[in-house]
Design a protein around this motif. Structure first.
Motif, PDB file in Angstrom:
ATOM      1  N   GLY A 182      -7.153   2.251 -14.800  1.00 16.91           N
ATOM      2  CA  GLY A 182      -5.830   1.641 -14.686  1.00 16.91           C
ATOM      3  C   GLY A 182      -4.872   2.317 -13.748  1.00 16.91           C
ATOM      4  N   VAL A 183      -5.285   3.381 -13.105  1.00 17.53           N
ATOM      5  CA  VAL A 183      -4.410   4.050 -12.143  1.00 17.53           C
ATOM      6  C   VAL A 183      -5.292   4.702 -11.083  1.00 17.53           C
ATOM      7  CG1 VAL A 183      -4.384   6.208 -13.478  1.00 17.53           C
ATOM      8  CG2 VAL A 183      -2.544   5.728 -11.855  1.00 17.53           C
ATOM      9  N   PHE A 184      -4.803   4.705  -9.848  1.00 13.30           N
ATOM     10  CA  PHE A 184      -5.517   5.343  -8.754  1.00 13.30           C
ATOM     11  C   PHE A 184      -4.655   6.506  -8.275  1.00 13.30           C
ATOM     12  CE2 PHE A 184      -7.066   1.148  -9.244  1.00 13.30           C
ATOM     13  CZ  PHE A 184      -8.439   1.295  -9.149  1.00 13.30           C
ATOM     14  N   PRO A 185      -4.933   7.692  -8.759  1.00 10.88           N
ATOM     15  CA  PRO A 185      -4.041   8.832  -8.517  1.00 10.88           C
ATOM     16  C   PRO A 185      -3.837   9.199  -7.057  1.00 10.88           C
ATOM     17  CG  PRO A 185      -6.125   9.542  -9.483  1.00 10.88           C
ATOM     18  CD  PRO A 185      -6.091   8.058  -9.589  1.00 10.88           C
ATOM     19  N   GLU A 186      -4.764   8.833  -6.177  1.00  8.77           N
ATOM     20  CA  GLU A 186      -4.552   9.145  -4.758  1.00  8.77           C
ATOM     21  C   GLU A 186      -3.327   8.420  -4.209  1.00  8.77           C
ATOM     22  OE1 GLU A 186      -7.693   5.848  -4.892  1.00  8.77           O
ATOM     23  OE2 GLU A 186      -7.110   7.613  -6.043  1.00  8.77           O
ATOM     24  N   GLN A 187      -2.912   7.364  -4.897  1.00 10.67           N
ATOM     25  CA  GLN A 187      -1.742   6.617  -4.463  1.00 10.67           C
ATOM     26  C   GLN A 187      -0.430   7.353  -4.750  1.00 10.67           C
ATOM     27  OE1 GLN A 187      -1.346   3.672  -2.927  1.00 10.67           O
ATOM     28  NE2 GLN A 187      -3.468   3.035  -2.762  1.00 10.67           N
ATOM     29  N   LEU A 188      -0.520   8.465  -5.441  1.00  8.86           N
ATOM     30  CA  LEU A 188       0.689   9.244  -5.707  1.00  8.86           C
ATOM     31  C   LEU A 188       1.427   9.596  -4.422  1.00  8.86           C
ATOM     32  CD1 LEU A 188      -0.445  11.647  -8.563  1.00  8.86           C
ATOM     33  CD2 LEU A 188       1.593  10.208  -8.591  1.00  8.86           C
ATOM     34  N   ALA A 189       0.685   9.798  -3.337  1.00 13.17           N
ATOM     35  CA  ALA A 189       1.323  10.118  -2.056  1.00 13.17           C
ATOM     36  C   ALA A 189       2.229   8.971  -1.608  1.00 13.17           C
ATOM     37  CB  ALA A 189       0.259  10.406  -0.998  1.00 13.17           C
ATOM     38  N   HIS A 190       1.751   7.735  -1.717  1.00 15.00           N
ATOM     39  CA  HIS A 190       2.571   6.572  -1.357  1.00 15.00           C
ATOM     40  C   HIS A 190       3.715   6.374  -2.355  1.00 15.00           C
ATOM     41  CE1 HIS A 190       0.060   5.537   1.904  1.00 15.00           C
ATOM     42  NE2 HIS A 190      -0.866   4.873   1.250  1.00 15.00           N
ATOM     43  N   VAL A 207      11.727  -4.165  -3.008  1.00 11.77           N
ATOM     44  CA  VAL A 207      10.344  -3.738  -2.812  1.00 11.77           C
ATOM     45  C   VAL A 207       9.406  -4.851  -3.247  1.00 11.77           C
ATOM     46  CG1 VAL A 207       8.554  -2.098  -3.529  1.00 11.77           C
ATOM     47  CG2 VAL A 207      10.900  -1.295  -3.111  1.00 11.77           C
ATOM     48  N   LEU A 208       8.420  -5.160  -2.404  1.00  7.93           N
ATOM     49  CA  LEU A 208       7.376  -6.129  -2.737  1.00  7.93           C
ATOM     50  C   LEU A 208       6.070  -5.368  -2.904  1.00  7.93           C
ATOM     51  CD1 LEU A 208       6.163  -8.980  -3.018  1.00  7.93           C
ATOM     52  CD2 LEU A 208       6.011  -9.073  -0.516  1.00  7.93           C
ATOM     53  N   ASN A 209       5.459  -5.494  -4.066  1.00  7.29           N
ATOM     54  CA  ASN A 209       4.192  -4.830  -4.361  1.00  7.29           C
ATOM     55  C   ASN A 209       3.104  -5.887  -4.479  1.00  7.29           C
ATOM     56  OD1 ASN A 209       2.227  -2.996  -5.068  1.00  7.29           O
ATOM     57  ND2 ASN A 209       3.005  -2.621  -7.131  1.00  7.29           N
ATOM     58  N   LEU A 210       2.346  -6.087  -3.399  1.00 11.32           N
ATOM     59  CA  LEU A 210       1.279  -7.088  -3.377  1.00 11.32           C
ATOM     60  C   LEU A 210      -0.019  -6.470  -3.901  1.00 11.32           C
ATOM     61  CD1 LEU A 210       1.779  -8.787   0.117  1.00 11.32           C
ATOM     62  CD2 LEU A 210       2.308  -9.768  -2.128  1.00 11.32           C
ATOM     63  N   PHE A 211      -0.757  -7.242  -4.665  1.00 11.72           N
ATOM     64  CA  PHE A 211      -1.973  -6.755  -5.299  1.00 11.72           C
ATOM     65  C   PHE A 211      -1.566  -5.584  -6.207  1.00 11.72           C
ATOM     66  CE2 PHE A 211      -2.794  -8.201  -1.023  1.00 11.72           C
ATOM     67  CZ  PHE A 211      -3.801  -9.136  -1.166  1.00 11.72           C
ATOM     68  N   GLY A 212      -0.566  -5.846  -7.025  1.00 15.35           N
ATOM     69  CA  GLY A 212       0.115  -4.763  -7.751  1.00 15.35           C
ATOM     70  C   GLY A 212      -0.627  -4.149  -8.908  1.00 15.35           C
ATOM     71  N   TYR A 213      -1.724  -4.736  -9.360  1.00  9.48           N
ATOM     72  CA  TYR A 213      -2.551  -4.159 -10.410  1.00  9.48           C
ATOM     73  C   TYR A 213      -1.772  -3.929 -11.695  1.00  9.48           C
ATOM     74  CZ  TYR A 213      -6.319  -1.260 -12.307  1.00  9.48           C
ATOM     75  OH  TYR A 213      -7.329  -0.723 -13.069  1.00  9.48           O
ATOM     76  N   ASP A 277      12.651  -4.731   1.883  1.00  9.44           N
ATOM     77  CA  ASP A 277      12.850  -3.483   2.606  1.00  9.44           C
ATOM     78  C   ASP A 277      11.589  -2.623   2.655  1.00  9.44           C
ATOM     79  OD1 ASP A 277      15.772  -3.733   3.078  1.00  9.44           O
ATOM     80  OD2 ASP A 277      15.822  -3.731   0.887  1.00  9.44           O
ATOM     81  N   ILE A 278      10.765  -2.723   1.636  1.00  6.83           N
ATOM     82  CA  ILE A 278       9.484  -2.014   1.591  1.00  6.83           C
ATOM     83  C   ILE A 278       8.434  -2.980   1.064  1.00  6.83           C
ATOM     84  CG2 ILE A 278       8.149  -0.162   0.500  1.00  6.83           C
ATOM     85  CD1 ILE A 278      10.686   1.482   0.295  1.00  6.83           C
ATOM     86  N   ILE A 279       7.298  -3.026   1.732  1.00  4.91           N
ATOM     87  CA  ILE A 279       6.183  -3.843   1.252  1.00  4.91           C
ATOM     88  C   ILE A 279       4.970  -2.928   1.081  1.00  4.91           C
ATOM     89  CG2 ILE A 279       4.627  -5.779   1.694  1.00  4.91           C
ATOM     90  CD1 ILE A 279       6.803  -7.083   3.366  1.00  4.91           C
ATOM     91  N   LEU A 280       4.411  -2.945  -0.125  1.00  2.00           N
ATOM     92  CA  LEU A 280       3.184  -2.215  -0.423  1.00  2.00           C
ATOM     93  C   LEU A 280       2.063  -3.234  -0.564  1.00  2.00           C
ATOM     94  CD1 LEU A 280       4.493   0.148  -3.258  1.00  2.00           C
ATOM     95  CD2 LEU A 280       4.335   0.653  -0.809  1.00  2.00           C
TER      96      LEU A 280
END
Length: 380
Positions: A182-190, A207-213, A277-280
């Motif tokens: 349920g979490v991908f810790p490498e994404q902590l950097a982003h 903020v838009l979070n696409l494929f937000g899981y 303003d931010i798209i992930l």
């Protein structure tokens, strides 16, 4: 590159970044034969793959999946570039990579020590077998990122979920049938980058979070002060994200949870004149939307980024792309991002996300484990 051991996402795809659906909270319902369940990042617990449609149905589905507008021919100078950029996830209070090797990794997720397959761990294990044998949970079964399996609990049987916290945000870890939690810790950097952008903007950012899981990134952004739109094609992932919102005591934060096909959603947003303003975006390699829309990363990524550029605000702070389980160099998505952002100035930073081993206590820096490719446009 690797699995996110990564995440499953939703978008025009529900299935698979190269992992199982459940792994990511099941964002996409994958239709690959080895059941990827839902998001590309490979989560566990995804729905079984469906029988292949008849030829006519396949043709109609493929036609429905194609972007309805061509990629624009951009003009102007390309943004500056920073390559390669390696973004590292070091040990934190809620997570650290203990050891890796011989095709496996040993991780600490909150109170639990977990063993999962890791194809990129080509080296020998550094810690003795007695340490690995004390794991609380071990994933067994298909070692393919999207393959299904089961969890073995050597010490005592554990519940399906457990509380976790990263960047002061509470959420649920979950043992899924696709080896993801349920979490991908490498994404902590982003996520840390987004948190800093929101906190220092001096105004509320959208903020838009696409494929937000499972919504961890969305909750972190909202807690920092952003107005968040979270999109995932998997009802299961959206349900998990709402559970996380409740656990994080964030019910009053401005988050829109939307179960939809990512491409269809951003096309509607462009027609509406919506701006962010931010798209992930963390699209899977292959997947299907809630109504069977087909997503193929190499076929549709350029169009997706093209639309994302159109819905960036004039004062945008960034556009972030992460790519898992694809056979490509980071330069491929780097050059695509630079072409997409021609004429907008700024800089494109691209490279890899890695996790650094930290030993039992998380304080003994060891080898770096690569997890995924990324490309990020920033205005300066």
């Amino acid at each position: 590159m690797k699995e996110k051991d990564r995440r499953s996402k939703n978008a025009s795809v529900t299935a698979a970044k190269g992992r199982g659906a459940e792994a990511r909270g099941g964002r996409h319902e994958q239709k690959h034969p080895p059941l990827k369940g839902a998001g590309f990042k490979g989560r566990s617990g995804g729905p079984p793959a469906k029988a292949a449609p008849e030829k006519g149905e396949r043709q109609r589905s493929a036609q429905e999946a194609l972007p309805t507008h061509p990629v624009r021919q951009r003009t102007g100078d390309k943004p500056g570039e920073t390559v390669p950029l390696i973004l590292e996830t070091a040990a934190t209070a809620g997570y650290h990579l203990i050891d890796s090797g011989d095709g496996e990794k040993l991780e600490q997720y909150g109170p639990y020590r977990i063993v999962r397959p890791e194809a990129q761990a080509l080296w020998p294990k550094a810690l003795p077998a007695t340490i690995w044998e004390k794991a609380d949970a071990v994933f067994t079964g298909d070692t393919d990122e999207d393959g299904m399996g089961r969890w073995r609990f050597p010490r005592e049987v554990l519940g399906e979920t457990w509380p976790m916290q990263l960047l002061d945000t509470d959420f649920l870890g979950r043992f899924t049938s696709f080896r993801h939690v349920g979490v991908f810790p490498e994404q902590l950097a982003h996520w840390s980058w987004v948190k800093d952008q929101v906190a220092t903007a001096g105004r509320p950012l959208k903020v838009l979070n696409l494929f937000g899981y499972t919504g961890v990134a969305s909750l972190i952004a909202a807690k920092a002060g952003a107005e968040v739109t979270h999109v995932d094609a998997s009802k299961k992932a959206i349900g998990w994200a709402r559970e996380n919102q409740t656990l994080a005591r964030a019910e009053k934060l401005p988050i829109r949870w939307i179960c939809d096909d990512a491409m269809k959603f951003i096309q509607r947003e462009e027609r509406r004149g919506s701006r962010y303003d931010i798209i992930l975006t963390d699209p899977p390699k292959f997947g299907r939307g809630p109504n069977g829309q087909v997503w193929q990363l190499f076929d549709h990524l350029a169009a997706m980024l093209d639309i994302c550029r159109e819905i960036l605000s004039p004062e945008a702070r960034g556009l972030v792309l992460t790519a898992y389980s694809i056979r490509a160099s980071f330069y491929s998505i780097h050059e695509l991002m630079r072409e997409t952002m021609r004429g907008r100035g700024g800089r494109v930073e691209s490279g890899e996300l890695i996790i650094r081993e930290g030993g039992l206590d998380g304080k003994e820096p060891g080898r770096a484990l690569s997890t995924s490719l990324f490309s990020r446009w920033v205005p300066k």
